[in-house]
Structures are given as structure tokens and as C-alpha cells.
Design a protein around this motif. Structure first.
Motif, mmCIF file in Angstrom:
data_model
loop_
_atom_site.group_PDB
_atom_site.id
_atom_site.type_symbol
_atom_site.label_atom_id
_atom_site.label_comp_id
_atom_site.label_asym_id
_atom_site.label_seq_id
_atom_site.Cartn_x
_atom_site.Cartn_y
_atom_site.Cartn_z
ATOM 1 N N PHE A 157 32.993 45.018 45.935
ATOM 2 C CA PHE A 157 31.724 45.050 46.663
ATOM 3 C C PHE A 157 31.499 46.395 47.347
ATOM 4 O O PHE A 157 32.425 47.162 47.606
ATOM 5 C CB PHE A 157 31.694 43.943 47.715
ATOM 6 N N GLY A 158 30.220 46.651 47.655
ATOM 7 C CA GLY A 158 29.812 47.768 48.499
ATOM 8 C C GLY A 158 28.504 47.406 49.165
ATOM 9 O O GLY A 158 27.718 46.611 48.634
ATOM 10 N N PHE A 159 28.240 47.964 50.329
ATOM 11 C CA PHE A 159 26.993 47.687 51.039
ATOM 12 C C PHE A 159 25.899 48.629 50.566
ATOM 13 O O PHE A 159 26.113 49.842 50.443
ATOM 14 C CB PHE A 159 27.196 47.816 52.547
ATOM 15 N N PHE A 253 22.012 31.061 43.111
ATOM 16 C CA PHE A 253 22.469 31.984 42.086
ATOM 17 C C PHE A 253 22.284 33.408 42.620
ATOM 18 O O PHE A 253 21.269 33.715 43.243
ATOM 19 C CB PHE A 253 21.670 31.809 40.794
ATOM 20 N N VAL A 254 23.265 34.264 42.350
ATOM 21 C CA VAL A 254 23.274 35.628 42.873
ATOM 22 C C VAL A 254 23.138 36.618 41.727
ATOM 23 O O VAL A 254 23.855 36.507 40.723
ATOM 24 C CB VAL A 254 24.599 35.918 43.619
ATOM 25 N N ASP A 255 22.232 37.570 41.883
ATOM 26 C CA ASP A 255 22.244 38.730 40.994
ATOM 27 C C ASP A 255 23.138 39.758 41.680
ATOM 28 O O ASP A 255 22.734 40.389 42.666
ATOM 29 C CB ASP A 255 20.831 39.279 40.790
ATOM 30 N N PHE A 256 24.351 39.916 41.196
ATOM 31 C CA PHE A 256 25.330 40.752 41.870
ATOM 32 C C PHE A 256 24.975 42.240 41.831
ATOM 33 O O PHE A 256 25.476 43.017 42.639
ATOM 34 C CB PHE A 256 26.720 40.527 41.258
ATOM 35 N N GLU A 257 24.102 42.630 40.900
ATOM 36 C CA GLU A 257 23.734 44.041 40.792
ATOM 37 C C GLU A 257 22.567 44.406 41.705
ATOM 38 O O GLU A 257 22.459 45.551 42.156
ATOM 39 C CB GLU A 257 23.390 44.384 39.346
ATOM 40 N N ALA A 306 30.401 45.111 41.612
ATOM 41 C CA ALA A 306 30.729 45.641 40.284
ATOM 42 C C ALA A 306 31.814 44.768 39.668
ATOM 43 O O ALA A 306 32.832 44.481 40.312
ATOM 44 C CB ALA A 306 31.204 47.083 40.384
ATOM 45 N N PHE A 307 31.588 44.345 38.439
ATOM 46 C CA PHE A 307 32.555 43.531 37.720
ATOM 47 C C PHE A 307 33.795 44.376 37.448
ATOM 48 O O PHE A 307 33.701 45.485 36.918
ATOM 49 C CB PHE A 307 31.947 43.033 36.416
ATOM 50 N N GLU A 308 34.952 43.860 37.804
ATOM 51 C CA GLU A 308 36.188 44.619 37.601
ATOM 52 C C GLU A 308 36.598 44.625 36.130
ATOM 53 O O GLU A 308 36.339 43.654 35.398
ATOM 54 C CB GLU A 308 37.333 44.000 38.423
ATOM 55 N N PRO A 309 37.249 45.695 35.677
ATOM 56 C CA PRO A 309 37.867 45.643 34.346
ATOM 57 C C PRO A 309 38.859 44.479 34.287
ATOM 58 O O PRO A 309 39.607 44.256 35.241
ATOM 59 C CB PRO A 309 38.589 46.996 34.236
ATOM 60 N N GLU A 310 38.830 43.748 33.210
ATOM 61 C CA GLU A 310 39.675 42.553 33.080
ATOM 62 C C GLU A 310 39.400 41.552 34.201
ATOM 63 O O GLU A 310 40.299 40.838 34.647
ATOM 64 C CB GLU A 310 41.163 42.942 33.070
ATOM 65 N N GLY A 311 38.149 41.513 34.652
ATOM 66 C CA GLY A 311 37.815 40.665 35.790
ATOM 67 C C GLY A 311 37.565 39.210 35.470
ATOM 68 O O GLY A 311 37.394 38.392 36.388
ATOM 69 N N TRP A 312 37.548 38.859 34.191
ATOM 70 C CA TRP A 312 37.273 37.468 33.839
ATOM 71 C C TRP A 312 38.414 36.555 34.268
ATOM 72 O O TRP A 312 39.590 36.856 34.065
ATOM 73 C CB TRP A 312 37.069 37.311 32.334
#
Length: 325
Positions: A157-159, A253-257, A306-312
Motif C-alpha cells: 500500500f501507499g497513501f 468491492f475495492v478498486d485497489f488501483e 500494488a499487487f505483489e509479485p507472486e502475490g496470489w
């Protein structure tokens, strides 16, 4: 047996709806034993240290009409604090654009989920609001317990702005799902659900929980009904047990971007033996949700993820999606 006709087991933390579903899989006796051990009326030290490091929390609330709402509220880490084991202090300004805020008055029951996406840690809590100021409130703990990390996708996350600054864009309210809302839901890998039950002793208990899966795990039917698979979990059945006893629910539901929040309130029904269960990989049962009111709040969340690499989550990858089913 109707869930509302069954009395709570003395000393058990579970109510009749939860017990009914535990019994449906032959686990009622085992879950009674587990519940007495893991559901507490206070925050253990681990959780007292956990909440102050969070940049957001998920809340479940009930408005004056009895409608359930789920929401995400953010603040700089430290906006949540536990001065003692029986209280969680929440520093948040009122937000009239958030439909859940209407259920956050002094004396209201509230559900909370502390969740840290990049570590997959989470804690569930419910309690009663004590509000003496408009810049926040205390929650008196009624129940608190940890949850496993299953189905949580890892995100950093970031603000994007001051966390207490309101969104610069107005909310939009409707009675149903427009095309944008349908697209948001159809692509979601995460959402949160609020539900509640009025206990036999007259006290209201609100819960809010996380749901995750592959994108497309929530199906949007032509009439706006959502069909949602229920995957293997801890067998507490907090959410579905509430829905057995009381169909009112709220989803977010969240739009994380972008930080957009899509909040829905409506009615849900649990399906234990629908033929579709067998077609959806990983589903143990289904539930259906029909929205009655929809609120779209652009940029309501001041965080971006931001979705992390290998974040699934490995558990999410082991489940299916509706097109394949």
C-alpha cells in the motif's frame, strides 16, 4: 429446524445460525469445543500490537433501516490503538458520504476486520461503539479471534492523499448495478461482507469478513443477483450463519488501483445443495445476494495498492471461476 427457533448453547460463542451450518457438516460438537477456546471477550497482546500498525480497517455497520453496510476506512498507522485489552480506540472523522457511517453512533453494534494484505494477517472483532467525540470512537470488545490467511492476495500500500481528507469526487447512489459496477464485480478477486444477527439476549452482533478468489469468482446474473461460492474455511460460519438467521447483508468491492469503493446493501440466501456447487472448483456451498441499494464512491479510499509479485494466495489459485464452471 429454523435457526431462529433454536436457543444458543449455554457458554458457546456461536448463535443458532452458526450452529445450524456447523451441524450440517457434522462439526457442531467439535466447533463448540474450539469456539470456547479461541473466541475471546478481549484483545490478546498480539492483536493489541497488530491494530496500531494498520493503515486501514474494514467495518460492518447497520443503519436505522436495518440495512447492513461494509466499508473501508483508512488512517496513518496508529489511528487504531488498544489502550487496554477490552477497548479499541478508533481515530476517524465522520464521513456523511459513507452509508456505513449512519450505523456508527454511540451505542451501535459494529463489526471490524483488521487485515494486513502484504502479510495476510487478520483479526476479527465485534463490539459496541462508545462515541464521545466526532473525530473517533472506542469499541468495547465483545468477541475477538484470529483468522487464517487463506484466500488473501498480497498487496503493498501507499497513501495517495491525506488519509482524513475527503474524496474530491461525489458519491453516486442507485437501486441497481450499472455497467461499471458489473465490470468492477466481475473482475474482483477480493470483497468484504457485513452481516448481523440479533442474539437471543437482545444484543446485536455485527460481523464483517473477507472473501477472496480468482477474478471472476463472483458471478453477476442478468437480474443483478450475485452468486458467490463459499470455499473451505475455519467452519466458524460467522457470515453464512448470520445470513441463515437474518438475510440482510452489505458488500464492498475495492478498486485497489483507484481507491474507488462500490458498496451494496441487500438480501442474501445460503444454498447448501444447489447443482452448481459441483461445477465450481473448490466450492462447498453457494450464496446469492440481491442488492437493493448501490453506492459508488470514487476515490473514497485514500490508499492505493500494488499487487505483489507472486502475490496470489495458493488457496485462491486452487479454486475456479464462473466461465470455467
Amino acid at each position: 429446524m429454523n435457526a431462529q427457533d433454536e436457543q444458543r448453547v449455554p457458554g458457546s460463542p456461536w448463535h443458532a445460525g452458526e450452529i445450524e451450518l456447523q451441524r450440517s457438516i457434522g462439526a457442531a460438537e467439535r466447533m463448540d469445543e474450539i469456539g470456547r477456546r479461541v473466541v475471546r471477550d478481549h484483545l490478546i497482546e498480539q492483536h493489541r500490537l497488530f491494530y496500531p500498525q494498520l493503515p486501514f480497517a474494514v467495518f460492518g455497520a447497520v443503519d436505522a433501516n436495518g440495512d447492513a453496510w461494509a466499508t473501508l476506512r483508512a488512517g496513518a498507522p496508529g489511528f487504531l490503538a488498544a489502550p487496554d485489552a477490552h477497548r479499541l480506540r478508533v481515530r476517524l472523522p465522520r464521513d456523511a458520504s459513507d452509508p456505513a457511517d449512519a450505523g456508527m453512533n454511540d451505542g451501535d453494534a459494529i463489526g471490524m476486520l483488521g487485515i494486513e494484505l502484504h502479510t495476510r494477517r487478520r483479526n476479527r472483532m465485534n463490539g459496541t461503539i462508545r462515541r464521545e467525540r466526532d473525530d473517533g470512537f472506542d469499541v468495547g470488545v465483545v468477541q475477538s479471534y484470529g483468522n487464517c490467511p487463506q484466500y488473501i492476495q498480497r498487496r503493498e500500500f501507499g497513501f495517495a492523499r491525506d488519509p482524513f481528507a475527503p474524496s474530491p469526487l461525489p458519491a453516486r447512489t442507485s437501486d441497481g448495478l450499472d455497467d461499471a459496477a458489473r465490470t468492477t464485480i466481475a473482475h474482483a478477486d477480493t470483497f468484504f461482507v457485513a452481516s448481523y444477527v440479533d442474539r437471543e439476549n437482545g444484543e446485536r452482533q455485527v460481523d464483517v469478513s473477507h472473501r477472496g478468489g480468482r477474478p471472476g469468482f463472483v458471478r453477476v446474473d442478468d437480474d443483478g443477483t450475485l452468486t458467490i461460492p463459499d470455499f473451505a474455511g475455519n467452519r466458524f460460519f460467522n457470515t453464512l450463519g448470520n445470513l441463515v438467521a437474518n438475510p440482510r447483508a452489505g458488500l464492498v468491492f475495492v478498486d485497489f488501483e483507484t481507491g474507488d469503493l462500490l458498496q451494496l446493501t441487500g438480501d442474501a440466501r445460503v444454498l447448501l445443495d444447489a447443482p452448481e456447487i459441483a461445477t465450481f472448483r473448490g466450492a462447498e456451498r453457494l450464496w446469492r445476494f440481491t442488492p437493493r441499494r448501490v453506492v459508488h464512491r470514487p476515490e473514497a479510499l485514500p490508499l492505493r495498492f500494488a499487487f505483489e509479485p507472486e502475490g496470489w494466495s495458493p488457496q485462491s489459485l486452487a479454486t475456479g471461476e464462473w466461465p470455467a464452471a
